[in-house]
Motif scaffolding. Structure first.
Motif, PDB file in Angstrom:
ATOM      1  N   VAL A 176       0.865  -1.181   0.000  1.00 51.35           N
ATOM      2  CA  VAL A 176       0.000   0.000   0.000  1.00 51.35           C
ATOM      3  C   VAL A 176       0.911   1.244   0.000  1.00 51.35           C
ATOM      4  N   ASP A 177       0.714   2.080  -1.064  1.00 51.92           N
ATOM      5  CA  ASP A 177       1.511   3.314  -1.169  1.00 51.92           C
ATOM      6  C   ASP A 177       3.004   3.022  -1.050  1.00 51.92           C
ATOM      7  N   GLY A 178       3.400   1.983  -1.707  1.00 51.86           N
ATOM      8  CA  GLY A 178       4.800   1.627  -1.717  1.00 51.86           C
ATOM      9  C   GLY A 178       5.296   0.980  -0.438  1.00 51.86           C
ATOM     10  N   GLN A 179       4.374   0.787   0.528  1.00 51.03           N
ATOM     11  CA  GLN A 179       4.758   0.175   1.800  1.00 51.03           C
ATOM     12  C   GLN A 179       4.194  -1.241   1.859  1.00 51.03           C
ATOM     13  N   ASN A 180       5.044  -2.261   2.259  1.00 52.91           N
ATOM     14  CA  ASN A 180       4.602  -3.651   2.376  1.00 52.91           C
ATOM     15  C   ASN A 180       4.042  -3.938   3.773  1.00 52.91           C
ATOM     16  N   TYR A 181       2.867  -4.594   3.752  1.00 55.26           N
ATOM     17  CA  TYR A 181       2.221  -4.986   5.019  1.00 55.26           C
ATOM     18  C   TYR A 181       1.970  -6.499   4.974  1.00 55.26           C
ATOM     19  N   VAL A 182       2.375  -7.159   6.087  1.00 57.47           N
ATOM     20  CA  VAL A 182       2.197  -8.616   6.146  1.00 57.47           C
ATOM     21  C   VAL A 182       0.770  -8.913   6.615  1.00 57.47           C
ATOM     22  N   GLU A 183       0.013  -9.541   5.732  1.00 55.98           N
ATOM     23  CA  GLU A 183      -1.360  -9.916   6.085  1.00 55.98           C
ATOM     24  C   GLU A 183      -1.380 -11.298   6.734  1.00 55.98           C
ATOM     25  N   THR A 184      -0.649 -12.234   6.178  1.00 59.33           N
ATOM     26  CA  THR A 184      -0.561 -13.593   6.709  1.00 59.33           C
ATOM     27  C   THR A 184       0.902 -13.940   6.915  1.00 59.33           C
ATOM     28  N   VAL A 185       1.208 -14.237   8.187  1.00 55.71           N
ATOM     29  CA  VAL A 185       2.585 -14.560   8.512  1.00 55.71           C
ATOM     30  C   VAL A 185       2.894 -15.975   8.057  1.00 55.71           C
ATOM     31  N   ALA A 186       4.046 -16.185   7.507  1.00 55.81           N
ATOM     32  CA  ALA A 186       4.446 -17.516   7.056  1.00 55.81           C
ATOM     33  C   ALA A 186       4.759 -18.396   8.262  1.00 55.81           C
ATOM     34  N   GLN A 187       4.072 -19.591   8.282  1.00 52.11           N
ATOM     35  CA  GLN A 187       4.289 -20.563   9.359  1.00 52.11           C
ATOM     36  C   GLN A 187       4.557 -21.928   8.721  1.00 52.11           C
ATOM     37  N   PRO A 188       5.732 -22.099   8.146  1.00 54.47           N
ATOM     38  CA  PRO A 188       6.015 -23.382   7.494  1.00 54.47           C
ATOM     39  C   PRO A 188       6.298 -24.473   8.527  1.00 54.47           C
ATOM     40  N   LEU A 189       6.145 -25.704   8.067  1.00 53.91           N
ATOM     41  CA  LEU A 189       6.469 -26.832   8.939  1.00 53.91           C
ATOM     42  C   LEU A 189       7.960 -26.828   9.236  1.00 53.91           C
ATOM     43  N   PRO A 190       8.305 -27.207  10.443  1.00 49.54           N
ATOM     44  CA  PRO A 190       9.722 -27.386  10.706  1.00 49.54           C
ATOM     45  C   PRO A 190      10.219 -28.614   9.934  1.00 49.54           C
ATOM     46  N   SER A 191      11.411 -28.975  10.153  1.00 54.44           N
ATOM     47  CA  SER A 191      11.978 -30.116   9.430  1.00 54.44           C
ATOM     48  C   SER A 191      11.186 -31.378   9.793  1.00 54.44           C
ATOM     49  N   PRO A 192      11.148 -32.348   8.888  1.00 50.35           N
ATOM     50  CA  PRO A 192      10.434 -33.606   9.184  1.00 50.35           C
ATOM     51  C   PRO A 192      10.892 -34.216  10.497  1.00 50.35           C
ATOM     52  N   PHE A 193      12.133 -34.132  10.765  1.00 54.10           N
ATOM     53  CA  PHE A 193      12.638 -34.691  12.016  1.00 54.10           C
ATOM     54  C   PHE A 193      11.981 -34.000  13.218  1.00 54.10           C
ATOM     55  N   THR A 194      11.871 -32.668  13.098  1.00 56.34           N
ATOM     56  CA  THR A 194      11.269 -31.889  14.199  1.00 56.34           C
ATOM     57  C   THR A 194       9.786 -32.210  14.337  1.00 56.34           C
ATOM     58  N   VAL A 195       9.077 -32.359  13.211  1.00 57.24           N
ATOM     59  CA  VAL A 195       7.635 -32.687  13.267  1.00 57.24           C
ATOM     60  C   VAL A 195       7.444 -34.025  13.965  1.00 57.24           C
ATOM     61  N   VAL A 196       8.227 -34.997  13.596  1.00 55.16           N
ATOM     62  CA  VAL A 196       8.114 -36.315  14.235  1.00 55.16           C
ATOM     63  C   VAL A 196       8.394 -36.203  15.722  1.00 55.16           C
ATOM     64  N   ALA A 197       9.402 -35.415  16.079  1.00 52.34           N
ATOM     65  CA  ALA A 197       9.755 -35.239  17.497  1.00 52.34           C
ATOM     66  C   ALA A 197       8.620 -34.572  18.262  1.00 52.34           C
ATOM     67  N   MET A 198       7.988 -33.549  17.636  1.00 52.12           N
ATOM     68  CA  MET A 198       6.887 -32.840  18.297  1.00 52.12           C
ATOM     69  C   MET A 198       5.683 -33.777  18.510  1.00 52.12           C
ATOM     70  N   LEU A 199       5.326 -34.525  17.466  1.00 56.52           N
ATOM     71  CA  LEU A 199       4.178 -35.439  17.593  1.00 56.52           C
ATOM     72  C   LEU A 199       4.466 -36.550  18.592  1.00 56.52           C
ATOM     73  N   THR A 200       5.714 -37.028  18.561  1.00 56.28           N
ATOM     74  CA  THR A 200       6.087 -38.068  19.519  1.00 56.28           C
ATOM     75  C   THR A 200       6.013 -37.548  20.942  1.00 56.28           C
ATOM     76  N   GLU A 201       6.509 -36.314  21.151  1.00 56.89           N
ATOM     77  CA  GLU A 201       6.474 -35.728  22.491  1.00 56.89           C
ATOM     78  C   GLU A 201       5.030 -35.499  22.934  1.00 56.89           C
ATOM     79  N   LYS A 202       4.212 -34.982  22.020  1.00 54.65           N
ATOM     80  CA  LYS A 202       2.808 -34.728  22.347  1.00 54.65           C
ATOM     81  C   LYS A 202       2.095 -36.022  22.735  1.00 54.65           C
ATOM     82  N   ALA A 203       2.324 -37.077  21.947  1.00 54.45           N
ATOM     83  CA  ALA A 203       1.686 -38.365  22.237  1.00 54.45           C
ATOM     84  C   ALA A 203       2.152 -38.924  23.578  1.00 54.45           C
ATOM     85  N   LYS A 204       3.458 -38.777  23.826  1.00 55.72           N
ATOM     86  CA  LYS A 204       4.000 -39.309  25.075  1.00 55.72           C
ATOM     87  C   LYS A 204       3.468 -38.535  26.281  1.00 55.72           C
ATOM     88  N   LEU A 205       3.288 -37.205  26.099  1.00 57.96           N
ATOM     89  CA  LEU A 205       2.714 -36.388  27.181  1.00 57.96           C
ATOM     90  C   LEU A 205       1.278 -36.839  27.499  1.00 57.96           C
TER      91      LEU A 205
END
Length: 308
Positions: free
Chosen positions: A46-75
């Protein structure tokens, strides 16, 4: 009774409840991170100024996703293990508290003493039924003779009427043929006072004879009824005495067996209550013996608590 891991040594229930809450909170944090992942980001210029409407939230590395799900399940698994044992201990305590004494003797039964019912009785009709046919016929005859003789000689009877009339009869009467002309009437008396008196006395004597027989049978019937009533009263009283004795004996017997039963019941309840209190005392000290598969999660939270 659900299976459990309760034992004299292990994790206290207050610690288990606290760690269960922490497991839930940390699992929620991981779930929140995973749910915030998206495929794109949006930038508006807008008027030459950039505004972030949607922040990028990509998946972490596959290893990290597996670790997060494993931790969540174990909890969650650790939380389920802890809550299951917390409930198991509550259930165990409630089972102990709600247990009943092992006393199966039914309350003694009273022996039913059959009541006597109403006392039998008799009346005048019963009394007449006790006479023989010959006596009934004699009574009927005597009563008829006495009644008819009495009817003839009583104050209003024909014989009394004749006796009263006899002294007043005039031996000469006049019959008026026509006005001023009369003719004598010859009056012939065919009774005399002595003969009528003699007849009255004979009939009175005969009446007394039959009246005595009538009264004899009436008195006999009355006595039969009176004596039978007295006999029935005695029989009833004897039965009543026997009944009262049986009731008294049964009351004595029942009081004895009930006292013995109640004593045994009271002792059983007291022993049970003592056992319950002891079991509650022991069970209340039970802790959760942690399964090795959940030990690292629990150790982590225990260490964090120690560090804090």
């Amino acid at each position: 009774m659900r299976k459990n891991s309760l034992a004299p040594k292990g994790l206290s229930l207050s610690q288990a409840q606290s760690i269960s809450n922490l497991c839930n909170q940390r699992a929620a944090q991981i779930d929140s991170k995973l749910k915030s992942v998206n495929n794109i980001s949006r930038i508006v210029k807008v008027d030459g100024q950039n505004y972030v409407e949607t922040v990028a939230q990509p998946l972490p590395s596959p290893f990290t996703v597996v670790a997060m799900l494993t931790e969540k399940a174990k909890l969650h698994a650790t939380q389920a293990f802890l809550m299951e044992n917390i409930r198991a201990k509550d259930e165990l305590l409630n089972t102990i508290r709600n247990s009943v004494p092992d006393f199966n003797q039914p309350i003694p039964d009273r022996m039913i003493i059959e009541s006597l019912g109403h006392q039998k009785s008799v009346n005048e009709e019963w009394g007449w039924e006790q006479l023989s046919m010959a006596e009934i016929n004699e009574f009927t005859e005597a009563e008829a003779y006495a009644a008819h003789i009495h009817q003839f000689i009583n104050a209003k009877g024909k014989l009394t009427q004749l006796r009263n009339e006899l002294p007043t009869i005039k031996t000469l009467e006049w019959f008026e043929i026509s006005t001023g002309h009369k003719t004598p009437v010859e009056v012939k008396i065919h009774h005399d006072s002595d003969s009528l008196l003699a007849l009255h006395e004979d009939l009175a004597s005969l009446h007394r004879k039959f009246e005595q027989r009538v009264n004899y049978f009436k008195a006999k019937v009355k006595n039969l009824v009176t004596n039978e009533k007295a006999r029935l009263t005695k029989v009833h009283q004897d039965l009543l005495n026997e009944y009262n004795l049986k009731v008294s004996e049964e009351n004595t017997r029942y009081e004895k067996v009930y006292t013995e039963w109640n004593k045994a019941r009271t002792e059983a309840i007291a022993a049970h209550n003592s056992k319950v209190q002891e079991e509650i005392k022991v069970t209340s000290t039970f802790k959760i013996q942690v399964d090795a598969r959940f030990q690292d999660v629990i150790d982590t939270f225990l260490q964090e608590d120690t560090d804090n």
